[in-house]
Design an enzyme around this catalytic site. Structure first.
Site, mmCIF file in Angstrom:
data_model
loop_
_atom_site.group_PDB
_atom_site.id
_atom_site.type_symbol
_atom_site.label_atom_id
_atom_site.label_comp_id
_atom_site.label_asym_id
_atom_site.label_seq_id
_atom_site.Cartn_x
_atom_site.Cartn_y
_atom_site.Cartn_z
ATOM 1 C CB ALA A 50 13.482 -0.441 -7.336
ATOM 2 C CG HIS A 53 4.283 2.545 -9.584
ATOM 3 N ND1 HIS A 53 4.260 1.706 -10.654
ATOM 4 C CD2 HIS A 53 4.722 1.798 -8.535
ATOM 5 C CE1 HIS A 53 4.650 0.493 -10.283
ATOM 6 N NE2 HIS A 53 4.941 0.523 -9.000
ATOM 7 C CE LYS A 253 -2.021 -3.979 -11.218
ATOM 8 N NZ LYS A 253 -1.463 -2.871 -10.450
HETATM 9 C C1 LIG Z 1 7.390 -7.874 -4.812
HETATM 10 C C2 LIG Z 1 7.133 -6.438 -4.471
HETATM 11 C C3 LIG Z 1 7.247 -5.446 -5.447
HETATM 12 C C4 LIG Z 1 6.992 -4.111 -5.149
HETATM 13 N N1 LIG Z 1 7.207 -3.156 -6.093
HETATM 14 C C5 LIG Z 1 7.003 -1.847 -5.785
HETATM 15 C C6 LIG Z 1 7.270 -0.824 -6.715
HETATM 16 O O1 LIG Z 1 7.789 -1.077 -7.799
HETATM 17 N N2 LIG Z 1 6.965 0.456 -6.412
HETATM 18 C C7 LIG Z 1 6.418 0.772 -5.223
HETATM 19 O O2 LIG Z 1 6.118 1.937 -5.013
HETATM 20 N N3 LIG Z 1 6.189 -0.175 -4.285
HETATM 21 C C8 LIG Z 1 6.478 -1.467 -4.534
HETATM 22 N N4 LIG Z 1 6.264 -2.430 -3.587
HETATM 23 C C9 LIG Z 1 5.753 -2.029 -2.296
HETATM 24 C C10 LIG Z 1 6.829 -1.489 -1.376
HETATM 25 O O3 LIG Z 1 7.982 -2.282 -1.429
HETATM 26 C C11 LIG Z 1 6.297 -1.463 0.020
HETATM 27 O O4 LIG Z 1 5.081 -0.786 0.023
HETATM 28 C C12 LIG Z 1 7.215 -0.779 1.007
HETATM 29 O O5 LIG Z 1 8.510 -1.281 0.943
HETATM 30 C C13 LIG Z 1 6.653 -0.963 2.382
HETATM 31 O O6 LIG Z 1 7.528 -0.440 3.321
HETATM 32 P P1 LIG Z 1 7.272 -0.727 4.855
HETATM 33 O O7 LIG Z 1 8.281 0.067 5.568
HETATM 34 O O8 LIG Z 1 5.863 -0.541 5.163
HETATM 35 O O9 LIG Z 1 7.512 -2.285 5.008
HETATM 36 P P2 LIG Z 1 8.846 -3.115 5.241
HETATM 37 O O10 LIG Z 1 9.907 -2.675 4.349
HETATM 38 O O11 LIG Z 1 8.467 -4.545 5.213
HETATM 39 O O12 LIG Z 1 9.273 -2.695 6.689
HETATM 40 C C14 LIG Z 1 8.683 -3.162 7.849
HETATM 41 C C15 LIG Z 1 9.762 -3.244 8.884
HETATM 42 O O13 LIG Z 1 9.197 -3.559 10.130
HETATM 43 C C16 LIG Z 1 10.039 -4.450 10.794
HETATM 44 N N5 LIG Z 1 9.268 -5.188 11.777
HETATM 45 C C17 LIG Z 1 8.255 -6.036 11.550
HETATM 46 N N6 LIG Z 1 7.812 -6.540 12.706
HETATM 47 C C18 LIG Z 1 8.555 -5.988 13.683
HETATM 48 C C19 LIG Z 1 8.582 -6.129 15.089
HETATM 49 N N7 LIG Z 1 7.736 -6.941 15.726
HETATM 50 N N8 LIG Z 1 9.471 -5.428 15.796
HETATM 51 C C20 LIG Z 1 10.351 -4.605 15.173
HETATM 52 N N9 LIG Z 1 10.369 -4.432 13.837
HETATM 53 C C21 LIG Z 1 9.485 -5.123 13.114
HETATM 54 C C22 LIG Z 1 10.537 -5.324 9.679
HETATM 55 O O14 LIG Z 1 11.702 -6.003 10.052
HETATM 56 C C23 LIG Z 1 10.750 -4.330 8.573
HETATM 57 O O15 LIG Z 1 12.055 -3.795 8.567
HETATM 58 C C24 LIG Z 1 6.563 -3.763 -3.852
HETATM 59 C C25 LIG Z 1 6.477 -4.748 -2.869
HETATM 60 C C26 LIG Z 1 6.788 -6.067 -3.157
HETATM 61 C C27 LIG Z 1 6.780 -7.076 -2.082
#
Ligand SMILES: Cc1cc2nc3c(=O)[nH]c(=O)nc-3n(C[C@H](O)[C@H](O)[C@H](O)COP(=O)(O)OP(=O)(O)OC[C@H]3O[C@@H](n4cnc5c(N)ncnc54)[C@H](O)[C@@H]3O)c2cc1C
Ligand SMILES: Cc1cc2nc3c(=O)[nH]c(=O)nc-3n(C[C@H](O)[C@H](O)[C@H](O)COP(=O)(O)OP(=O)(O)OC[C@H]3O[C@@H](n4cnc5c(N)ncnc54)[C@H](O)[C@@H]3O)c2cc1C
Lengths: 476, 417
Positions: A50, A53, A253
């Site tokens: 959360a 950066h 890290k």
């Molecule tokens: C441990 C950890 C710490 C982090 N810390 C930070 C931080 O401090 N600062 C920062 O900037 N970033 C951080 N990040 C990165 C950040 O959380 C992610 O880059 C961001 O949440 C990615 O968002 P997203 O929507 O791409 O992925 P997600 O949130 O994973 O969303 C993908 C969505 O797609 C859906 N989906 C997948 N497959 C299908 C399907 N076949 N059909 C329908 N829906 C589907 C999933 O259910 C999900 O809701 C961190 C990540 C992790 C894991």
């Protein structure tokens, strides 16, 4: 059967899908988000550090650097529009010896190339900022522009705003097959839905390469890495004041110690190879976090621990975000495998990708676009609470005593667009059940409110996904 | 701002008894504030019998026991508010509460906090594994069953042999669930003996001592757990893990006082109990703020909560009615060998020669123990007690003249072989 044709379908309602949808709603567009879970933001966007950066850290000239730097600057505005609890706390990267000082200096230089200002500070100033640091710390890289955000409200706010501006959302719709048919795509979901669209956006996070493979051979491979956390109650408002990172070394890290927007504290994340959906925690993980975090701070409030959890990073072999329109399949946008700093970059990515789509489809401006969601009924003083109670007496009837959430606040949340239908959905957005008692006192009342407001029987109220109803069998 | 002599926060057994007692000791202007929609607190969901034997000399269910006290409260016309949460108290003895009629601030001459306790959750004891639906504290499952009429599952495993877990083992069995077993990390049970016999043995439910749940398994819903043996230091012994299929895991791994209000007001916290530090008047480190019941320290039986709260109501009345004598000496109380905690933490003596009550728990099971009060290693009071167990609170009182002019006493238990 003739299907209606969408302009855009977005797969995934994480912060990336939500942000694309929200910025796309600035245009007149027929757009649908398909999300496999029973709520938005259930994967990486709901289990991360959360931190917004500032952008000094990513390698210059990468997509990470570009979108992080632009994205971080967009949070003041989004905070005004969507009330996402953004707080510009700054971050500190802590050094323990002269080798670390060299690393911090090179990070500072990297920041200058990326266009992000930081400063290196010594022990005295460090302790002025953070009195509870471990006494062995020597140097700090202070990134003033960084901050923290409420990731749950960021996703739900983006979604609510997108839906208010006429985007559609379908939950419990896992995409299992995609066909390219001439100049459109046909998308199949597990619940037997079939949808057709001109533009398809893959925002499926760590499933990005798999979803891509439905259409073409992916150019990247996701190597999921799990991060475990331990979360603590808010026992003291100033135990620490901002995220504290360890200076990176050859060993990695390290872990970080941080606070959340509601003054909880956490330590984490670990960094371990894992399978895609492995969000389990381990004893080894706990032991490692407890040991490592004590290098940064002088004591650990172990008795105040209230929750352990994991998130899975969508790392890949290219070590950068995947943000591109396919050159083989026109109208197929890949915006997946968004690893850290994906949250900080999310708004910039959303704006950028929505502009690309606008270009491709030649979309017109949405004259009725309203960037604001209805203000949340919050109170930071009793006068404000009195005003709320005058509007609706239930704002004064408190359900969650740990986090001070009233029935009126829960009802308001349920009736928002894209609002929660599950116990976990309430917990993420309002914190009822997130506190020290973890819902042992309020969960029962939350179920009853959900049942009443959504007009479903109490034994059909789910904890999270479909099939997770808590009240299972009637007693004799 | 409205003035009230005594505000009592929490309408459970502690709040009720202290209200009744304060009234009977001369304070008529009392307000009890309760968050829930009814008085009685946790008792309302404890529909089994076994309450009242010690205090009322009859065996009642929880709601019946509560009813007895609610009646007494009503007979005295003591005012109470329901569905009202106290948001804040402070050192000026102001109380802010909210309900659907508004937010109110009242000024009291004394406040009694009777806030009850929380159950420890699986996260607080760091159980690793997945986070599926199907893991509950025993008290929450009890509420779903006894208040709402629903079982949370049919194949149940229980971690911890606390009384609520034991009672739920019986209750769920009677409702047709299969209770597979109970794991207890210690070499002995933490529940009352009568509950081991009546809730487990009578239903052939096995109790596995020196075992614990080492992993939670299940993607969205609980599929099973792993249990492992532990050594004498409660560390898991590797490779002793075995999988148990179940759809419900109930936790009965301890209660601890709920005390955020007191902490926020600035009352010093007792890190051994998680309640507040108190003196022999049950007064916290802020004059006029008292605490009692499970919000002070966790009791074995509701009867003892009521007994304690009768005393606290009287103490608060003495402050309000200016009946307190001047303090002539003040001393600190320390817990030493084999004592996990002792209350009160300080003792203020006056010349009215009142007895001083002590409440303490033994750290481990001891067959024969000598309970001693020492000053500078000199015994000033002692007695022998058989069969001491951590699950049974030890209570005794001594003459105050034994303590006059001392600065410090230690309370310890010597194990006699
Ligand atoms: C441990 C950890 C710490 C982090 N810390 C930070 C931080 O401090 N600062 C920062 O900037 N970033 C951080 N990040 C990165 C950040 O959380 C992610 O880059 C961001 O949440 C990615 O968002 P997203 O929507 O791409 O992925 P997600 O949130 O994973 O969303 C993908 C969505 O797609 C859906 N989906 C997948 N497959 C299908 C399907 N076949 N059909 C329908 N829906 C589907 C999933 O259910 C999900 O809701 C961190 C990540 C992790 C894991
Ligand atoms: C799940 C569970 C089951 C139990 N089962 C048994 C049993 O079978 N037998 C037994 O002898 N003991 C049992 N106990 C122990 C029992 O709690 C005590 O013996 C006794 O009932 C405690 O009384 P109390 O008044 O201290 O707490 P409670 O009964 O918990 O009452 C505290 C009250 O304070 C209210 N309150 C808290 N904060 C506020 C606030 N800020 N504003 C307004 N109101 C507030 C709460 O709503 C509650 O009603 C059980 C405890 C639990 C948690």
């Amino acid at each position: 059967m003739k299907k209606e044709l969408y302009d855009v379908i977005i797969i995934g309602a994480g912060v990336i899908g939500a942000s694309i949808a929200r910025f796309l709603s600035r245009f007149n567009v027929k757009c649908l988000i398909l999300e496999k879970h029973n709520d938005v933001g259930e994967e990486a966007s709901g289990a991360n550090s959360a931190i917004v950066h500032s952008g000094y850290d990513p390698k210059p000239n990468t997509l990470k650097a570009k979108f992080n730097v632009i994205g971080a600057k967009m949070f003041d505005k989004i905070n005004d529009e969507l009330d996402v609890n953004y707080i510009k706390t700054g971050t500190l990267t802590i050094g323990f010896n002269n080798d670390d000082l060299i690393t911090l200096k090179s990070l500072k230089e990297r920041g200058e190339i990326n266009g992000v200002e930081t400063s290196i500070i010594g022990k005295d100033e460090l302790f002025k900022l953070e009195p509870n640091l471990n006494k062995n710390v020597l140097y700090g890289l202070y990134a003033k522009e960084a901050g923290i955000v409420n990731p749950f409200l960021l996703v739900s706010g983006l979604i609510e705003n997108a839906l208010e501006n006429n985007i559609d959302l379908k939950l419990n719709s896992e995409v299992i097959k995609i066909e390219k048919i001439m100049d459109f795509y046909r998308v199949f979901t597990k619940d037997k839905g079939i949808y057709e669209t001109k533009v398809l956006v893959n925002a499926s996070g760590r499933n990005g390469d798999y979803i891509t493979s439905f259409i073409e051979k992916p150019k990247f491979k996701i190597t999921p890495r799990k991060g475990q956390y331990i979360l603590f109650d808010h026992f003291d408002d100033h135990f620490i004041n901002r995220p504290l990172f360890m200076c990176p070394t050859k060993m990695g890290k390290g872990v970080l110690v941080s606070k959340t927007t509601s003054n909880n504290y956490y330590i984490g994340p670990t960094n371990e190879a894992s399978s895609l959906d492995d969000v389990s925690t381990t004893k080894e993980g706990f032991d490692y976090l407890k040991k490592e975090s004590l290098k940064l701070i002088n004591n650990l409030p172990i008795k105040d621990a209230i929750r352990e959890f994991s998130g899975v990073r969508a790392n890949n072999n290219i070590d950068d975000f995947i943000i591109e329109e396919s050159n083989l399949n026109e109208g197929f946008f890949n915006v997946s495998s968004i690893m850290s700093p994906g949250l900080a970059s999310s708004l910039a990515i959303g704006e950028y990708v929505s502009n690309l789509i606008q270009n491709r489809l030649n979309l017109k401006i949405n004259e009725n676009y309203n960037p604001y969601i209805r203000k949340y009924p919050k109170f930071n003083n009793y006068e404000k609470l009195k005003d709320l109670i005058n509007i609706n007496p239930l704002y004064g009837k408190f359900i969650c005593r740990c986090e001070k959430v009233s029935e009126g606040m829960i009802i308001d949340m349920i009736h928002r667009k894209g609002g929660p239908t599950t116990v976990k959905g309430i917990k993420k957005r309002l914190r009822a059940g997130f506190g020290r008692c973890q819902g042992t006192f309020c969960q029962e009342e939350v179920i009853k409110i959900l049942s009443r407001e959504l007009n479903i029987p109490i034994d059909e109220v789910n904890y999270s996904d479909l099939g997770t109803n808590i009240l299972k069998y009637r007693s004799k | 701002m409205e003035n009230v002599s005594l505000v009592i926060i929490g309408g459970g057994s502690a709040g009720l008894a202290s209200a009744i007692s304060a009234y009977d000791n001369g304070v008529k202007d009392i307000l009890v504030i309760e968050r829930s929609h009814e008085l009685g607190g946790i008792l309302n969901q404890c529909i089994h019998s076994g309450f009242g034997l010690s205090l009322l000399k009859e065996e009642l269910t929880g709601p019946e026991y509560a009813h007895h006290f609610i009646n007494e409260l009503k007979k005295r016309n003591i005012k109470y508010l329901l569905d009202s949460l106290v948001l804040e108290i402070n050192k000026n003895l102001e109380v802010v509460y909210s309900n659907s009629f508004g937010v109110n601030k009242i000024k009291a001459k004394a406040i009694i906090c009777a806030l009850g306790c929380n159950e420890r959750t699986f996260s607080q004891i760091f159980i690793p594994g997945d986070r599926p639906k199907g893991v509950y504290t025993a008290g929450l499952a009890q509420k779903y069953l006894n208040i709402d009429g629903y079982l949370v599952g049919k194949n149940v495993y229980i971690l911890g042999s606390g009384d609520i877990g034991l009672i739920m083992a019986r209750r769920m069995t009677l409702e047709g669930a299969n209770v597979i077993g109970v794991s207890e990390i210690m070499p002995y049970s933490n529940g009352l003996n009568r509950n081991i016999v009546q809730c487990l043995n009578d239903f052939n439910i096995p109790l596995y001592l020196k075992t614990t749940v080492s992993k939670i398994v299940g993607n969205k819903v609980l599929e099973g757990i792993e249990i492992s043996d532990v050594d004498d230091k409660q560390n898991i012994i590797l490779n002793t893990n075995r999988f148990i299929k179940c759809d419900t895991l109930l936790l009965s791994v301890g209660l601890y006082p709920f005390n955020t209000l007191l902490n926020k007001a600035g009352c010093k916290k007792n890190s051994l109990t998680n309640g507040a530090l108190i003196d022999n008047n049950f007064e916290t480190t802020i004059e006029g703020i008292f605490t009692t019941g499970n919000g002070l320290h966790v009791h074995d039986l509701v009867d003892f909560v009521s007994e304690e709260s009768f005393i606290v109501g009287k103490k608060a009345a003495e402050l309000i009615l200016n009946l307190r004598n001047d303090v002539i000496s003040e001393l600190n109380v320390n817990n030493k060998d084999n004592v996990s905690y002792v209350l009160p933490n300080t003792i203020k003596l006056t010349n009215n020669n009142e007895e001083v009550y002590f409440y303490l728990r033994v750290r481990k099971k001891i067959n024969k123990g000598k309970i001693k009060i020492l000053n500078n290693n000199k015994i000033i009071y002692s007695f022998i007690k058989m069969y001491l167990e951590p699950s049974e609170m030890i209570k005794f009182k001594i003459e105050s003249n034994l303590l006059i002019n001392l600065k410090e006493i230690d309370v310890e238990i010597e194990e006699i072989k």
